[in-house]
Scaffold this motif. Sequence first.
Motif, PDB file in Angstrom:
ATOM      1  N   TYR A 228       0.812  -1.219   0.000  1.00 58.24           N
ATOM      2  CA  TYR A 228       0.000   0.000   0.000  1.00 58.24           C
ATOM      3  C   TYR A 228       0.847   1.271   0.000  1.00 58.24           C
ATOM      4  CZ  TYR A 228      -3.937  -3.031   1.020  1.00 58.24           C
ATOM      5  OH  TYR A 228      -4.897  -4.009   0.944  1.00 58.24           O
ATOM      6  N   PHE A 229       2.146   1.122   0.211  1.00 54.26           N
ATOM      7  CA  PHE A 229       3.017   2.292   0.237  1.00 54.26           C
ATOM      8  C   PHE A 229       3.566   2.502  -1.163  1.00 54.26           C
ATOM      9  CE2 PHE A 229       2.593   1.012   4.536  1.00 54.26           C
ATOM     10  CZ  PHE A 229       2.723   2.151   5.296  1.00 54.26           C
ATOM     11  N   THR A 230       2.871   3.305  -1.945  1.00 47.25           N
ATOM     12  CA  THR A 230       3.188   3.459  -3.365  1.00 47.25           C
ATOM     13  C   THR A 230       3.826   4.805  -3.699  1.00 47.25           C
ATOM     14  OG1 THR A 230       0.936   4.268  -3.792  1.00 47.25           O
ATOM     15  CG2 THR A 230       1.328   1.902  -4.032  1.00 47.25           C
ATOM     16  N   GLU A 231       3.992   5.667  -2.696  1.00 48.83           N
ATOM     17  CA  GLU A 231       4.600   6.977  -2.924  1.00 48.83           C
ATOM     18  C   GLU A 231       5.902   7.086  -2.138  1.00 48.83           C
ATOM     19  OE1 GLU A 231       3.644   9.172  -5.120  1.00 48.83           O
ATOM     20  OE2 GLU A 231       1.938   7.893  -5.678  1.00 48.83           O
ATOM     21  N   PRO A 232       6.933   7.694  -2.744  1.00 45.87           N
ATOM     22  CA  PRO A 232       8.225   7.816  -2.045  1.00 45.87           C
ATOM     23  C   PRO A 232       8.107   8.466  -0.667  1.00 45.87           C
ATOM     24  CG  PRO A 232       8.475   8.385  -4.358  1.00 45.87           C
ATOM     25  CD  PRO A 232       7.008   8.198  -4.133  1.00 45.87           C
ATOM     26  N   ARG A 233       7.287   9.508  -0.551  1.00 46.83           N
ATOM     27  CA  ARG A 233       7.178  10.199   0.738  1.00 46.83           C
ATOM     28  C   ARG A 233       6.655   9.259   1.819  1.00 46.83           C
ATOM     29  NH1 ARG A 233       2.907  14.978   1.316  1.00 46.83           N
ATOM     30  NH2 ARG A 233       1.570  13.144   1.078  1.00 46.83           N
ATOM     31  N   ASP A 234       5.657   8.435   1.483  1.00 53.17           N
ATOM     32  CA  ASP A 234       5.107   7.494   2.458  1.00 53.17           C
ATOM     33  C   ASP A 234       6.155   6.454   2.863  1.00 53.17           C
ATOM     34  OD1 ASP A 234       2.684   8.805   2.356  1.00 53.17           O
ATOM     35  OD2 ASP A 234       1.842   7.478   0.835  1.00 53.17           O
TER      36      ASP A 234
END
Length: 466
Positions: A228-234
């Motif tokens: 579910y962590f698909t963004e670099p910031r997350d």
Amino acid sequence: MRVSPMVKESKPAKTPTGRERRIPRLREQCQIGYEILCSLLQRAGHGAVIEPIKGLDNVDDVLRRHPEVVATLLTAAWELRGEKQFRDLFLHQETGELVSDRTQPIGPCGRTYDEVIMAHLYGSARLYMERQERRWATARARQATAEYQQEEEKKRQSLTGRLLGSIKELTSGTPTFTPDQFRNEYPGHGLYELIKPLLNSDRQFRLIPLYGQLQTRQVEALGDLLAYFTEPRDLENLIRLNAEDIAQAKGFARVYAEARLGVSRSPNRMAQQRPASKQQRDPAEEAAEQAKLKQLPQEERRIFDLLLTRYLDCFAALKKAGTGAETTIRRLTPVFGEEVFALFRDEKELSNAVNCPDFIMRVIGVSARALPPELAASLTHIQNKDITRDILTLAMETFPRADLERFFTAEDRRAIWFELPAKFNNNYNYQADAPADSGSIRNFDNLRTVCEGLFESLRNGRAEKL
């Protein structure tokens, strides 16, 4: 916000043992394609695209060192497949014509372009993580060598130490520390095998350097939630959490789920929650409780997902609150729902909600986040709590929530609120359901009339005589 995992793409063929099957000529074709692509991009004036990989002549070196560039190169190769230099690398396995779709098999390897992309994704992740492990192990071997040499130097400062050191060197020699001796100690050892099942999209090339910063224990604790962590910031935020943090997040999720559903796995807590008159329940109540207990695991997982995605920025404050966080979550969840975690973003709102008396919170709900503790304390000084309750009930009916919260916090409205105890503790005999002809006893309609003046004062910021 939580994002659903991406739909899985086609994957490379597997052998019975689960290892990826090596397709003849795939590596050779990729190397040829890479060289042609770099030449075409350079001649077309797009040298900036390949600037990060300048000097890397081997595809594996690109995968190993710059996975974030690979998706761009693969997209460019597909778009340029009709070029004369590229055409032979994109011919349909059966028809010999140029492939027009990424799901068509390409000869002679027989893979589709989607499968070629996935092969590069797997390869890049494996090579990058192996390089990280090798670099760590090499540094660790150097450190061990330096430590050994320092220890031996200290021993040689005495005559006995020099004698024993010479004998040791003659009998056993000087130990040699190699990177392979320390690879099992690497915090990310075995990381690729855990990450691999979650790789399913070319959008993940850019995430590989971040995946490589995760520790094996973190990924084991997360499980498939990592998808579910698909963004670099997350992912950057996630990397800051250790395995213990993740376990703590699961604890917060459990407390939330129990508070939301009104049940607990602890028999003692369930017994404490029931009124004395309800200790013996009928079969219908028992069945309803068992149904909620069955929902607990699903609700725990749902909020755990949200806590590590949508509310990950709140986690530092949750940790800082310690055991008090669980108490706060348990008490405020029935009122705030999922937004109970958002309270930890704002220290003032959290303090307001925590210090709001329960009988007031039952009336104003989430607006407790805007009620300053000193104002809440003043309202509790009204001796008849029914008056406080009904004033706030009428206020909720009269004002939009945003306006009422503004009246709670506005400095020029504070005096209006603080005057209420004196006004209603002085011979104001109140019974909400009293008949209209009850003499000195005031009922709900009488209070409504009084509140019209109070609410007008709140609107214009000037105290009026009630």
